[in-house]
Write a protein that holds these residues in place. Structure first.
Motif, short mmCIF file in Angstrom:
data_model
loop_
_atom_site.label_atom_id
_atom_site.label_comp_id
_atom_site.label_asym_id
_atom_site.label_seq_id
_atom_site.Cartn_x
_atom_site.Cartn_y
_atom_site.Cartn_z
N ALA A 15 0.94 -1.26 -0.13
CA ALA A 15 0.01 -0.25 -0.01
C ALA A 15 0.87 1.27 0.05
O ALA A 15 0.54 2.40 -0.67
CB ALA A 15 -0.92 -0.09 1.13
N VAL A 57 -0.05 4.53 9.47
CA VAL A 57 -0.58 4.00 10.79
C VAL A 57 0.63 2.86 11.27
O VAL A 57 0.31 1.93 11.79
CB VAL A 57 -1.91 3.14 10.66
N GLY A 58 1.99 3.63 11.10
CA GLY A 58 3.01 2.94 11.59
C GLY A 58 3.75 1.91 10.52
O GLY A 58 3.30 1.79 9.48
N PRO A 59 4.62 1.34 10.87
CA PRO A 59 5.64 0.45 9.96
C PRO A 59 4.85 -0.75 9.37
O PRO A 59 5.07 -1.10 8.04
CB PRO A 59 6.63 0.08 10.70
N LEU A 60 3.78 -1.13 9.95
CA LEU A 60 3.14 -2.28 9.50
C LEU A 60 1.77 -1.68 8.50
O LEU A 60 1.06 -1.14 9.30
CB LEU A 60 2.72 -3.38 10.54
N HIS A 61 1.70 -1.79 7.47
CA HIS A 61 0.68 -1.10 6.69
C HIS A 61 -0.64 -1.83 6.49
O HIS A 61 -0.47 -3.14 6.53
CB HIS A 61 1.23 -0.74 5.29
N PRO A 62 -1.63 -1.33 6.13
CA PRO A 62 -2.69 -2.07 5.65
C PRO A 62 -2.48 -2.60 4.07
O PRO A 62 -1.66 -2.10 3.59
CB PRO A 62 -3.97 -1.14 5.66
N GLN A 63 -3.24 -3.72 3.93
CA GLN A 63 -3.29 -4.08 2.66
C GLN A 63 -4.14 -3.13 1.73
O GLN A 63 -4.91 -2.28 2.25
CB GLN A 63 -3.73 -5.52 2.19
#
Lengths: 764, 764
Positions: A466, A473-479
């Motif tokens: 993404a 929203v941080g280092p871990l992104h939504p798909q």
């Protein structure tokens, strides 16, 4: 003639004029102001009206998405792209009580690996049940890549009913794919390993590691997979990947691709090139073509060996019986997709640039003629790709997965490296359109696009990255699932849906009107077995049964109290609560949890659920309703009193802090009579309309009637106590009468509002 | 002058004319056709443009919603109403690796209750950290009702960092609320119980059950709550509910409401009226007014008793020191909300019909003058409501929660029974507008609406029932968050957001630009401690350390391989994998899981995470990357080989199935050189533009440079092997060179597309 740009400018001017006038009618800002403020252009506007769904609106399609490593299934609507539900499958999920009540723990326990709880899954490919190769909206299957398992979800209530563990694989990826009448659910191994488990050194990989394909028999009547009627076929130690079942002309056959047919063994820690190099060295991998109807006959004829008590057709037998051949396919393939008419199979190789369109007629002709180009190291005949291919269509870099349109001969293939979707005519081998997506698309999905009757209209690109598409929203992104309009000649991007939990691999969509979930359970249902719960009790039948150190509570829940409210146990006891939700009203769910304990029940109307636990420490443990249900929700409470071993009874009685006298009773009673007048008005309004034409209002009226009957009962108790001049009890029961009135009024007002807003008519 | 209806009709005509012309430019269907087909009216159209957010667009506000019984926090954007992330808090969640890696298991272990794992939470009220009573976007706090706990989430990376267990409560509801500079996070008990636990019979409820309020000290520098500097105050056994901290004039004070001040003890199973009747018998409950600054002094002065090693100011001391008074408040209240200027406190009672606006000035005057109307049973002074109230505003049935507007004196209160939101002037006590919602609204929320500087614009109604608002998905429905435009005089409904997982209780929203999350971790970070991981290794430093029965793997992950790839262990060994993600690129996440084991690592760029487990059975266990990362993602694999105890080494060596000769090498080498030419072209294009003006492209270029450096290294190995005429190794390393090229090309193409689509200019 105007250019497109001029047209657009003219349209904007008209639009601005039109909506400027509307400004005062609908808001402080004019339409033009809003577009300007939000930086929207006309294309955005068109996309907005194609997707925006006002309150109460329905989506045309329901998408069932894998939840990736979340171990769940995600349900969203198309075109609104709103996520409607996460369904717990391999991972416990407390909101649904999944893995947090005894009934669903039994489902998760079916998924234990060698006796060990595995509390998550890496879900990959959801498969919808089919009838005559069309989605029928009854069941959904989903697999776990890391610990080879298949789960069955019933779309009657969107709950997981069964998990089966593959008895011979250590890893899989290629599940779930159904045969045209859901006779079987297909699962294929991924990384090769010894079949059935056990240690074999890597030095013997070529000889003793194997791949496999399992055909899980589905019993539609029971709604469960029947492992006792399922079988597998031993395959070479290639990394098998996705599959698809043939249909019509190709019915009875299934197709499975593979990667790493080089059988590389890695070892970067020893200075060897890594797997990725060794597994992509050859130009091609192998498609496995399997005659599953004939395999079924072999299985029924007992031509199998047992591995972990599971029948497996040996590779040797499969070769001898002619049910297995290989065809070269492009390097590192992923999707393998049979066309709606069953005549073609399209494969894309992620390290290739073409869609390979295979012809089933040609394959069958070559197989029948035994026209083979050679054999692999295991003796499996290989067809010459020339004898199987219909077209090779140059699409771009990284073809990954293919889906079909409602229009004849039209397919869409995702291009991972190019971050595009290609639309093409696979009969003629001609590219028609391409659209860029954001970014690095994996699978794609069209509406019922892998069935005999694709519905066209929309395509969803399941992008793997993404990056900058959303607020960070941080280092871990939504798909990012991008909705694309495929109704016209050119594909048009409509909407970006962030997936907030899990990394979906594949999605299957179905026309929403084919799915007909229930709104309540039959009274006292164990929803995981779909049978009446032996622990359900009717109102009035609630009881607490003590048997040695076991305390079993058979209780009920209704707005706004549990019965019983006070439960006593002794330190060390094993306590079980069985609670039945007595509600009938749609969406009137209760929850149940006890402080200090690790469970939560989700009690939909009619459901019975249970929680068993040990009380290991004396104390005062409040319990309460965990799902906001009514104005008195916070008062829907009770206490589990755990006494120390051998504790003595204390003198006195449990007394409330407040004391009531006749004046309190009279005040409460008057209040009830006043409230009744209001209720009567609402009832008069409702019954003066054609409310029977509105099913959801009919349900509300039924529900309100329940509450008014309860109210009558509480009033009788208040009257009784008043006669005895027990003003404490009289006041409290009058209060309870009023509580039922409040609930009835709440429901009645909701019904009244609905009727007013939905154009009900006066009938008399 | 035209009527609103005429204006609307005229607008539709203009609109149709405008968009009909656009039809050919943007799609097969005209704008008019789409509106007709989808049944949209002009009001829907305005709502659509106010919410639709095109690809890459940003939301103006971020909402942090409780996830209810899911035990998680939900993050969504406003006005797009797209859910961006579920953050694991009290419940393990495998996609994030939360509870599935050793580092986060340590966080969850902090939340154990009397040594027992509690694997879920009933989250209720998220609270954002504040500076000078304004949201600062740094931290988020969230509570667990069932097992009284508070969690701390750092908005730097949206991860849960800490869980603290309340040492004296058995139940709570009223958390989390912060003081104006986040000195303290406030938590209040809900259902009364003996403080600190232990059994006390219900007969002694009035004497020995208690409520409480805890002030958790927050250490902003460490980003953690400091339990050693936290304290509580003993309160009467009323059911305390929500709180709010004063600000400005009321700074140093906090306000907590309560229900069931009747102290009813239930017992429907014994024929007594249920809790709901006994807890709603009186006309009023009590607001607790507490001087927390003075309480802090008392705590520091040691005027506390220790309960479970936690300092508690006894109720008696609180009364004597004059830090606690009560004020009657409407029956069964929920929200208690201090106005932006700190001057007023608004309370709604769910069984009442008015907003009660209390004046802090009046309260303070009465307290200072010791003008009390009486005392409760525990000796706490009670103010006369007349001496505290500013206005009572008749709103409707079931006032529940209040939020503030950016406009002076404007507040919004949810009406549970009426299913409405009321807008009113609380200074003048005048209702201004009402809007119906669907259905039975609980909390509501405006943008930074509980801070000193509300932002206005939007309001979200958190409805408790959805019923018929969405496509049906079974007996368990999503919740419905309705977005309402409050920028004009009249409230306008914009959007229905289904909440697909959990039942949110409250949401806190903040201007999105205040939240500045990182896109990567410093190399080798333990994200749960925010410190360098002792287990991180740099590339080249990977190792496997064996120590008795312990096998410790210090590994790395990068597109598309792990180092090491083959790990050997013996049956019964304890194995730990520590993996560091070497990536720097935004969103380039890897995962790690081993077949047969119950863990999953989520490795964001720079993160180090670990998994420890026992290998209890010999076998061949594939491991792989669980987050799709590259075209060779499926080949990002390895094996954990678990030998039986005392297994002998097998003769021979691990050999791949495929053999390569010089021709294979030459072909691969040529392919690499060809690919290099393509890469050079892409590089030439990028460097010819002003790419340095695009931060995300700069990151991509950095990332591609990494890959090309790796490629150089692989090429050198291929060249070396070729010199030695080891065509097997030479071919494989040339293949690896090509793999790195593919990754570089993938990144380069993405950068190129971005530049083309975002108007990059040629600079030379």
């Amino acid at each position: 003639m105007k250019s497109a740009l001029q047209t657009s400018v003219a349209a904007t001017a008209l639009l601005a004029a039109g909506f400027a006038a509307m400004g005062t009618a609908y808001g402080a800002e004019s339409f033009q102001d809003v577009m300007k403020r939000r930086g929207l252009n006309e294309k955005d506007l068109l996309a907005a009206v194609k997707t925006y769904t006002p309150t109460g609106g329905r989506d045309e399609f329901l998408a069932f998405s894998s939840g990736g490593q979340s171990g769940q299934v995600i349900v969203y609507g198309i075109p609104s792209m709103r996520i409607l539900k996460y369904i717990g499958v391999f991972t416990p999920e407390p909101w649904q009580g999944y893995g947090y009540d005894d009934e669903s723990k039994a489902v998760l326990a079916q998924g234990r690996i060698r006796g060990k709880d595995i509390t998550w899954g890496d879900t990959h490919h959801p498969g919808l049940s089919e009838t005559n190769a069309e989605s029928d909206g009854k069941f959904l299957f989903i697999n776990d890549k890391n610990n080879p398992r298949i789960a069955v979800i019933d779309l009657h209530d969107f709950e997981t009913k069964q998990i089966v563990v593959n008895p011979i694989m250590q890893s899989e990826h290629g599940g779930t794919f159904v045969t045209p009448n859901t006779e079987y659910v297909i699962e294929t191994a991924q990384y090769p390993a010894p079949l059935g488990g056990g240690y074999v050194p890597l030095e013997q990989m070529n000889e003793k590691f194997r791949g496999a394909i399992t055909y899980w028999k589905f019993d539609r009547e029971k709604g469960r997979i029947d492992p006792s009627k399922s079988f597998s076929i031993e395959l070479p130690p290639y990394t098998q990947d996705l599959s698809d079942a043939g249909k019509f002309v190709s019915d009875g056959w299934s197709f499975t691709n593979s990667l790493c047919s080089e059988r590389y063994v890695g070892g970067i820690e020893k200075g060897r090139p890594p797997f990725e190099a060794g597994c992509s060295a050859n130009d091609h991998d192998y498609m496995h073509v399997i005659n599953w109807k004939k395999a079924e006959e072999l299985y029924k004829a007992g031509k199998t060996v047992m591995v972990n008590d599971h029948p497996v057709i040996p590779m040797k037998t499969a070769i001898e019986e002619g049910i297995l051949v290989l065809i070269p396919e492009p390097k590192s393939p992923h999707g393998i997709d049979v066309s709606p008419d069953g005549k073609y199979i399209i494969v894309g190789g992620k390290l290739d640039s073409q869609a390979h369109v295979y012809s089933f007629d040609k394959i069958q002709a070559a197989v029948t003629a035994k026209k083979f180009a050679g054999k692999d190291s295991y003796g499996i005949p290989i067809l010459d790709v020339k004898d199987a291919i219909h077209k090779q269509v140059p699409l771009g870099l990284g073809p990954l997965h293919t889906q079909y349109d409602s229009k004849n001969c039209i397919a869409y293939t995702s291009l991972y490296v190019d971050s595009q979707v290609a639309k093409y005519d696979y009969c003629e081998g001609k590219v028609l359109d391409k659209i860029s997506v954001h970014y690095n698309i994996g699978h794609l999905m069209t509406m019922e696009g892998d069935t005999a009757k694709p519905k066209g209209k929309y395509l969803v690109a399941l992008n793997k990255l993404a990056i900058d598409r959303f607020n960070p929203v941080g280092p871990l992104h939504p798909q990012n699932h991008q909705l694309i309009d495929i109704s016209g000649d050119k594909m048009e991007l409509l909407y970006d849906l962030p997936i907030p939990l899990g990394e979906p691999h594949y999605v299957a969509a179905i026309a929403a009107d084919k799915v007909k979930p229930a709104i309540r359970y039959k009274f006292g249902t164990n929803s995981r077995t779909d049978k009446p719960s032996e622990f359900a009790v009717r109102p009035g039948g609630e009881k607490i049964v003590r048997n040695g150190t076991k305390v079993e509570v058979f209780g009920t829940a209704i707005r706004s109290h549990f019965t019983p409210e006070i439960v006593e146990a002794e330190e060390g006891d094993e306590v079980t609560f069985h609670i039945t939700n007595m509600e009938r009203a749609e969406d009137e769910v209760h929850g149940f949890a006890v402080s200090g304990q690790d469970f939560n029940l989700s009690l939909e109307p009619g459901k019975t659920a249970s929680a068993s636990f040990k009380v290991d420490r004396p104390g005062v443990y409040p319990f309460y309703c965990t799902e906001f249900c009514s104005a008195l929700h916070l008062e829907m409470e009770g206490y589990l009193m755990v006494k120390p071993k051998g504790a003595q009874q204390v003198a006195g009685k449990a007394e409330e802090g407040a004391k009531y006298v006749k004046a309190d009773f009279d005040k409460q009673y008057k209040s009830c009579l006043d409230t009744q007048a209001v209720i009567d008005q609402v009832v008069a309004y409702i019954t003066s309309t054609n409310f029977k034409d509105f099913p959801s209002v009919v349900a509300l009226v039924e529900d309100a009637t329940d509450q008014l009957n309860f109210a009558k009962d509480a009033r009788a108790k208040a009257d009784d106590a008043a006669k005895k001049e027990d003003w404490q009890q009289a006041t409290l029961w009058a209060g309870q009468w009023w509580q039922y009135q409040v609930k009835a009024a709440d429901i009645g007002l909701r019904a009244k509002t609905y009727l007013e807003q939905n154009g009900a008519k006066t009938v008399k």
